[in-house]
Design an enzyme around this catalytic site. Structure first.
Site, short mmCIF file in Angstrom:
data_model
loop_
_atom_site.label_atom_id
_atom_site.label_comp_id
_atom_site.label_asym_id
_atom_site.label_seq_id
_atom_site.Cartn_x
_atom_site.Cartn_y
_atom_site.Cartn_z
N LYS B 96 0.88 -1.17 0.00
CA LYS B 96 0.00 0.00 0.00
C LYS B 96 0.92 1.21 0.00
O LYS B 96 1.62 1.47 0.98
CB LYS B 96 -0.91 0.01 1.23
CG LYS B 96 -1.78 1.25 1.30
CD LYS B 96 -2.56 1.38 2.59
CE LYS B 96 -3.11 2.80 2.67
NZ LYS B 96 -3.81 3.08 3.92
N GLY B 157 -8.55 9.63 8.83
CA GLY B 157 -8.95 9.81 10.22
C GLY B 157 -9.98 10.91 10.44
O GLY B 157 -10.31 11.21 11.59
N ALA B 184 -9.54 5.79 3.26
CA ALA B 184 -9.40 6.98 4.11
C ALA B 184 -10.65 7.87 4.13
O ALA B 184 -11.27 8.11 3.10
CB ALA B 184 -8.21 7.84 3.68
N ASN B 206 -9.71 2.16 9.08
CA ASN B 206 -9.06 1.81 10.34
C ASN B 206 -9.70 2.55 11.51
O ASN B 206 -10.34 1.99 12.39
CB ASN B 206 -7.56 2.14 10.24
CG ASN B 206 -6.73 1.63 11.41
OD1 ASN B 206 -5.53 1.43 11.27
ND2 ASN B 206 -7.31 1.39 12.58
N THR B 207 -9.58 3.90 11.49
CA THR B 207 -9.95 4.71 12.64
C THR B 207 -11.42 4.55 13.03
O THR B 207 -11.75 4.48 14.23
CB THR B 207 -9.64 6.20 12.37
OG1 THR B 207 -8.33 6.29 11.81
CG2 THR B 207 -9.69 7.02 13.64
#
Lengths: 65, 260
Positions: B96, B157, B184, B206-207
């Protein structure tokens, strides 16, 4: 001789990557090593000679997104 | 099934391994998400440290495919070397690829990204580039040999979801043969569902899971949202209309009179 390890200047006695890891008391097994921005495969750690001014990065897996 | 460089996966979620309250919650959340691909990073190991060994054991226990990343790299040189370190460490040609232009927005440096992608592909890597939603950048990445392209929805994020839907839709329409991943900015399962409804092949996040009050519960919610979004895309969404259109038949309405 003086080298840079993970961004920090250090005085070392080791002359190869294997002896450097031992001198700095690295204990884990999952590392990858870059010497002056070139990856040194594990099979070459013993016969790769270090010289003054080298930049060594000792890298390991970490959480990421 | 979604295809990444010749490998097929049933889950359309790629998940990050950072920011969880504990290693045990990370493992539980990843399992609950159904994700089969987990992205991990590379960092310096302090002398005597075994942080990397401990983390790597947790990831291996999950039995997932690992997608290493170049998170935090700011130059082509850093990103290329980090990718090579990842290949050495994880024994995978997947990377990535992130080249970051700016600390406040974590905006991808698309010029450096295209250059780094070309270098790595020539060296045998299979590149997952984190890019903006700009079509010309995506086309350059494809020209360089990327078969996967990963535009952001909004900054990393930020949890703001898809802020430029038209551009993401244009990418999908113009790059029908490329595996497209929204990477993202996803903050809620509804954002992920929107990406899948647009025809995106997968999302990477992720976040939104790691920082939820209950990461395991949120991982499950994302799994369901992504499945719903994909099912909706496959079923074919109706087109939006400017005005109302009654769903109940007009014919036979009580007291109805034709207006003349």
């Amino acid at each position: 001789m003086r080298v840079t390890v993970n961004g920090e200047s250090r005085e070392i006695a080791a002359d190869s990557i294997t002896t450097l890891l031992s001198e700095l008391e690295y204990e884990g097994t999952h590392f990858a090593i870059a010497l002056n921005y070139d990856v040194v495969p594990k099979s070459r750690w013993t016969d790769t000679t270090l010289k003054s001014g080298d930049e060594i990065e000792i890298i390991t897996p970490r959480q990421g997104g | 099934m979604v295809n990444f460089y010749g490998k097929s996966f049933s889950s359309r979620l790629l998940i990050g391994s950072a920011l969880y309250p504990s290693p045990a919650i990370m493992q539980s959340a990843i399992r609950a998400s159904g994700a089969q691909i987990v992205t991990v990073s590379l960092r310096r190991e302090a002398a005597g440290g075994k942080t990397g060994d401990a983390f790597w054991k947790l990831i291996r226990e999950l039995g997932v495919t690992v997608l290493p990343n170049t998170a935090g790299c700011r130059t082509v040189r850093e990103a290329v070397t980090t990718a090579k370190l990842a290949r050495e460490l994880f024994g995978t040609s997947w990377i990535k690829l992130e080249v970051i232009a700016d600390n406040d927005t974590l905006q991808p440096d698309v010029v450096g990204l295209v250059e780094a992608a070309a270098i790595l592909i020539k060296d045998g890597f299979e590149v997952f580039p984190y890019c903006t939603e700009d079509l010309s950048v995506a086309m350059r990445l494809v020209d360089a040999g990327c078969r996967v392209v990963m535009p952001w929805a909004s900054p990393i994020g930020s949890a703001r979801g898809i802020t430029n839907r038209d551009a993401l839709k244009l990418l999908r329409d113009r790059l029908p043969d490329i595996t497209l991943v929204v990477d993202a900015g996803i903050g809620a399962p509804s954002h992920a569902a929107q990406a899948l409804e647009l025809g995106y092949d997968a999302v990477l996040l992720n976040t939104a899971i790691a920082k939820a009050e209950d990461p395991v519960g949120m991982a499950n919610a994302f799994r369901l949202g992504i499945e719903a979004g994909r099912a909706a895309f496959e079923a074919g969404l109706m087109n939006a209309r400017d005005f109302a259109s009654p769903s109940t038949p007009v014919v036979g309405t009580p007291f109805w009179h034709a207006v003349s």
